[in-house]
Scaffold this motif. Sequence first.
Motif, short mmCIF file in Angstrom:
data_model
loop_
_atom_site.label_atom_id
_atom_site.label_comp_id
_atom_site.label_asym_id
_atom_site.label_seq_id
_atom_site.Cartn_x
_atom_site.Cartn_y
_atom_site.Cartn_z
N GLU A 101 0.83 -1.21 0.00
CA GLU A 101 0.00 0.00 0.00
C GLU A 101 0.86 1.26 0.00
O GLU A 101 0.55 2.24 -0.68
CB GLU A 101 -0.93 -0.01 1.22
N LEU A 102 1.98 1.23 0.75
CA LEU A 102 2.86 2.39 0.78
C LEU A 102 3.54 2.61 -0.58
O LEU A 102 3.63 3.74 -1.05
CB LEU A 102 3.91 2.22 1.89
N TRP A 103 4.00 1.54 -1.20
CA TRP A 103 4.61 1.69 -2.52
C TRP A 103 3.60 2.24 -3.52
O TRP A 103 3.92 3.12 -4.32
CB TRP A 103 5.15 0.34 -3.00
N LYS A 104 2.38 1.74 -3.49
CA LYS A 104 1.35 2.26 -4.38
C LYS A 104 1.09 3.74 -4.11
O LYS A 104 0.94 4.55 -5.05
CB LYS A 104 0.06 1.46 -4.22
N GLY A 105 1.02 4.11 -2.84
CA GLY A 105 0.75 5.50 -2.50
C GLY A 105 1.85 6.43 -2.94
O GLY A 105 1.60 7.50 -3.52
N TYR A 106 3.12 6.05 -2.69
CA TYR A 106 4.23 6.92 -3.07
C TYR A 106 4.39 7.03 -4.59
O TYR A 106 4.63 8.12 -5.13
CB TYR A 106 5.53 6.41 -2.44
N ILE A 107 4.26 5.90 -5.27
CA ILE A 107 4.40 5.93 -6.74
C ILE A 107 3.28 6.77 -7.36
O ILE A 107 3.51 7.59 -8.26
CB ILE A 107 4.40 4.50 -7.30
N HIS A 108 2.06 6.60 -6.87
CA HIS A 108 0.94 7.40 -7.40
C HIS A 108 1.11 8.87 -7.05
O HIS A 108 0.73 9.76 -7.84
CB HIS A 108 -0.38 6.87 -6.83
N SER A 109 1.70 9.17 -5.90
CA SER A 109 1.87 10.57 -5.49
C SER A 109 2.85 11.31 -6.39
O SER A 109 2.61 12.46 -6.76
CB SER A 109 2.34 10.62 -4.03
N VAL A 110 3.96 10.65 -6.77
CA VAL A 110 4.97 11.34 -7.59
C VAL A 110 4.60 11.36 -9.07
O VAL A 110 5.06 12.24 -9.81
CB VAL A 110 6.35 10.70 -7.39
N THR A 111 3.78 10.42 -9.52
CA THR A 111 3.41 10.39 -10.93
C THR A 111 2.15 11.20 -11.23
O THR A 111 2.06 11.85 -12.28
CB THR A 111 3.22 8.94 -11.41
N SER A 118 -8.41 4.91 -2.41
CA SER A 118 -8.64 3.49 -2.13
C SER A 118 -7.54 2.87 -1.28
O SER A 118 -7.59 1.67 -1.00
CB SER A 118 -8.75 2.72 -3.45
N LEU A 119 -6.53 3.64 -0.86
CA LEU A 119 -5.43 3.08 -0.07
C LEU A 119 -5.89 2.77 1.35
O LEU A 119 -6.68 3.52 1.95
CB LEU A 119 -4.25 4.05 -0.05
#
Length: 376
Positions: A101-111, A118-119
Amino acid sequence: MAKRTGRQRNQQSHCYYEGYLEKRSFKDKNPRKLWTCLCGNTLFFFNEMRDTDYVEKLDLSGLISITDDGSVDRNLDAARLNLQMKDGNIKFTAPNAEARELWKGYIHSVTELSIPVSLNLLPGQFHMLKETIEEEKERIKNISPPAVTNSTPCISFQTDMPACFHSVSRPEAELLLDREAKRGNLLLRPGRNGSTFAVTTRQDLNGSIFKHYRVIQKHDGGFTIDVDNPVPCDTLHDVINYLVEKTDGVLIPLILEEAYEKNISFIRSDNENGERSIQDAPSNPILPSVPPKPVEETEQEKKDSSAVPLSQHDKKAPKKAMMPPCPAPRKIVPSPSIPSSASSINNIRMRAHTDPLGQTISELKLKLEKQAKCLE
């Protein structure tokens, strides 16, 4: 997780998040466990946590989507996710569901510069993602636009690039040739400064031996293999062909086929708990089409079809003017003497068969002869 500032100098970007990930792509035969750092909008991969030089990197500017992978790993605590890029699909395995969930959140935040709703994260973790977005916006503002130079290769990657071209760095090229040694030992890649190309080769002699050759694009067109005796080539295809021919086919271009999905899948949200999962679309076999029944021809259609159509030559040929038939010359046949009236009648009959146009004149002469006899 604590941020590492020492690596920031080498990568010249902010390190937002890091940790171990198991990476799998079409270039990897087996999954590899790598220390992964998200710096700016790029993922850097290291063999170990203490390494300072990365072995691979992934530019997230080509990211299309990031989704969960519902397949079960041999480690029951592990959680998988998929990164759909423009040039392929890359699979990652995180140590647990929270790390995913953290990897999804950080990757989505920078892109995307936004936080997906939904996290499944804690309020403090959402606050960290907001800070990451603000830092990334500030970093993007401070990035100076690249200088425009005339040395940039004007190459169409869709049409002019050889099939053995791979957008990898020098260390990545060596790793790729090591893993795919049975499929080829030569590849073309971008140069270090971005304005040239390079050819990397691998051969075995008591171990792997790698060679790197610089390929320079000329200002007036064409390319040059930058060796002691420079080799001019018209295209990059000629560069590869030259190296293959001069080595008697010992060097073989490495051509990899991209992996394609075998089934159609889509992401669906559960209406009850809101969870999103990947589901396979039902495969409905296409029924064979029934050929239409032949239509019986009517009697009139058969008659019409039996008629032979005129050829194109007959249709276009001009009609000739019809001339009246010319009477054939009469032949004088000697015959025994007969009465004049009988001979006249016979002559009239013969003329009627031979000269249809003089029939009327003959009949008039016969009438005049009869009248003359009556007067006598």
